[in-house]
Design a protein around this motif. Structure first.
Motif, PDB file in Angstrom:
ATOM      1  N   VAL A  19       0.877  -1.284  -0.041  1.00  0.00           N
ATOM      2  CA  VAL A  19       0.121  -0.171  -0.021  1.00  0.00           C
ATOM      3  C   VAL A  19       0.811   1.245   0.034  1.00  0.00           C
ATOM      4  CG1 VAL A  19      -1.715   1.286   1.414  1.00  0.00           C
ATOM      5  CG2 VAL A  19      -1.791  -1.177   0.993  1.00  0.00           C
ATOM      6  N   GLY A  20       1.947   1.436   0.836  1.00  0.00           N
ATOM      7  CA  GLY A  20       2.786   2.261   0.865  1.00  0.00           C
ATOM      8  C   GLY A  20       3.725   2.755  -0.564  1.00  0.00           C
ATOM      9  N   THR A  21       3.781   1.803  -1.162  1.00  0.00           N
ATOM     10  CA  THR A  21       4.459   1.627  -2.360  1.00  0.00           C
ATOM     11  C   THR A  21       3.697   2.455  -3.306  1.00  0.00           C
ATOM     12  OG1 THR A  21       5.976  -0.047  -1.919  1.00  0.00           O
ATOM     13  CG2 THR A  21       5.623   0.623  -4.273  1.00  0.00           C
ATOM     14  N   GLU A  22       2.371   2.011  -3.385  1.00  0.00           N
ATOM     15  CA  GLU A  22       1.426   2.584  -4.425  1.00  0.00           C
ATOM     16  C   GLU A  22       0.925   3.761  -3.939  1.00  0.00           C
ATOM     17  OE1 GLU A  22      -1.058   2.454  -7.889  1.00  0.00           O
ATOM     18  OE2 GLU A  22       0.453   1.044  -6.924  1.00  0.00           O
ATOM     19  N   ALA A  23       0.854   4.203  -2.908  1.00  0.00           N
ATOM     20  CA  ALA A  23       0.450   5.649  -2.242  1.00  0.00           C
ATOM     21  C   ALA A  23       1.698   6.597  -2.636  1.00  0.00           C
ATOM     22  CB  ALA A  23       0.146   5.587  -0.695  1.00  0.00           C
ATOM     23  N   SER A  24       3.070   5.961  -2.454  1.00  0.00           N
ATOM     24  CA  SER A  24       4.036   6.738  -2.992  1.00  0.00           C
ATOM     25  C   SER A  24       3.904   7.362  -4.253  1.00  0.00           C
ATOM     26  CB  SER A  24       5.229   6.310  -2.454  1.00  0.00           C
ATOM     27  OG  SER A  24       6.480   6.916  -2.859  1.00  0.00           O
ATOM     28  N   LYS A  25       3.659   6.181  -5.091  1.00  0.00           N
ATOM     29  CA  LYS A  25       3.669   6.522  -6.821  1.00  0.00           C
ATOM     30  C   LYS A  25       2.499   7.578  -6.893  1.00  0.00           C
ATOM     31  CE  LYS A  25       5.040   1.925  -8.135  1.00  0.00           C
ATOM     32  NZ  LYS A  25       4.454   0.586  -8.532  1.00  0.00           N
ATOM     33  N   LEU A  26       1.223   7.387  -6.338  1.00  0.00           N
ATOM     34  CA  LEU A  26       0.113   8.280  -6.398  1.00  0.00           C
ATOM     35  C   LEU A  26       0.526   9.880  -6.055  1.00  0.00           C
ATOM     36  CD1 LEU A  26      -2.775   6.097  -4.915  1.00  0.00           C
ATOM     37  CD2 LEU A  26      -2.318   6.967  -7.488  1.00  0.00           C
TER      38      LEU A  26
ATOM     39  N   ASP B 166      -5.768  10.329   1.784  1.00  0.00           N
ATOM     40  CA  ASP B 166      -6.294  10.179   0.493  1.00  0.00           C
ATOM     41  C   ASP B 166      -5.529   9.085  -0.563  1.00  0.00           C
ATOM     42  OD1 ASP B 166      -8.431  11.480   1.049  1.00  0.00           O
ATOM     43  OD2 ASP B 166      -8.090  13.323  -0.274  1.00  0.00           O
ATOM     44  N   ASP B 167      -4.067   9.428  -0.407  1.00  0.00           N
ATOM     45  CA  ASP B 167      -3.221   8.379  -1.235  1.00  0.00           C
ATOM     46  C   ASP B 167      -3.398   7.077  -0.769  1.00  0.00           C
ATOM     47  OD1 ASP B 167      -2.235  10.578  -2.579  1.00  0.00           O
ATOM     48  OD2 ASP B 167      -0.651  11.095  -1.138  1.00  0.00           O
ATOM     49  N   ILE B 168      -3.144   7.030   0.385  1.00  0.00           N
ATOM     50  CA  ILE B 168      -3.824   5.623   1.296  1.00  0.00           C
ATOM     51  C   ILE B 168      -5.036   5.007   0.788  1.00  0.00           C
ATOM     52  CG2 ILE B 168      -3.848   4.253   3.349  1.00  0.00           C
ATOM     53  CD1 ILE B 168      -0.830   5.243   2.647  1.00  0.00           C
ATOM     54  N   LYS B 169      -5.993   5.774   0.834  1.00  0.00           N
ATOM     55  CA  LYS B 169      -7.331   5.254   0.484  1.00  0.00           C
ATOM     56  C   LYS B 169      -7.215   4.672  -0.975  1.00  0.00           C
ATOM     57  CE  LYS B 169      -9.542   8.210   3.717  1.00  0.00           C
ATOM     58  NZ  LYS B 169     -10.460   9.472   3.921  1.00  0.00           N
TER      59      LYS B 169
ATOM     60  N   ARG C  78      -7.150   0.815  -5.473  1.00  0.00           N
ATOM     61  CA  ARG C  78      -6.318   0.275  -6.653  1.00  0.00           C
ATOM     62  C   ARG C  78      -5.829  -0.940  -6.571  1.00  0.00           C
ATOM     63  NH1 ARG C  78      -3.712   5.105  -9.950  1.00  0.00           N
ATOM     64  NH2 ARG C  78      -2.347   3.379 -10.745  1.00  0.00           N
ATOM     65  N   LEU C  79      -5.386  -1.350  -5.362  1.00  0.00           N
ATOM     66  CA  LEU C  79      -4.667  -2.901  -5.261  1.00  0.00           C
ATOM     67  C   LEU C  79      -5.774  -3.785  -5.006  1.00  0.00           C
ATOM     68  CD1 LEU C  79      -1.678  -1.555  -3.160  1.00  0.00           C
ATOM     69  CD2 LEU C  79      -1.606  -2.567  -5.565  1.00  0.00           C
ATOM     70  N   ARG C  80      -6.836  -3.371  -4.419  1.00  0.00           N
ATOM     71  CA  ARG C  80      -8.193  -4.153  -4.021  1.00  0.00           C
ATOM     72  C   ARG C  80      -7.552  -5.137  -2.855  1.00  0.00           C
ATOM     73  NH1 ARG C  80     -12.583  -2.406  -6.511  1.00  0.00           N
ATOM     74  NH2 ARG C  80     -12.243  -1.702  -8.611  1.00  0.00           N
TER      75      ARG C  80
END
Length: 70
Positions: A40-47, A59-62, A67-69
């Motif tokens: 989740v942190g990696t995806e939130a960082s990309k966002l 909101d990035d975490i949410k 997105r990762l479901r």
């Protein structure tokens, strides 16, 4: 070596209904929890970077979780 303390994980497993929890079960849950947080942190960082920011926001975490479901 783990980053997450075992005691809070054991308490959460107890709250989830486990009367007795083995040390191995706690260790396994710690591994899964760390993996989840990293994904989740990696995806939130990309966002966050895509939005032109350096600070990860709630909101990035949410959005990352959606997105990762996971």
């Amino acid at each position: 070596m783990t980053e997450i303390s075992k005691a809070p994980i054991a308490r959460l497993l107890s709250q989830a209904g486990g009367d007795r929890i083995s040390a191995e079960a706690v260790d396994e849950m710690v591994k899964y929890t760390e993996d989840y947080v990293l994904k989740v942190g990696t995806e939130a960082s990309k966002l966050c970077i895509h939005a032109g920011r350096k600070t990860i926001k709630a909101d990035d975490i949410k959005l990352a979780v959606e997105r990762l479901r996971l």
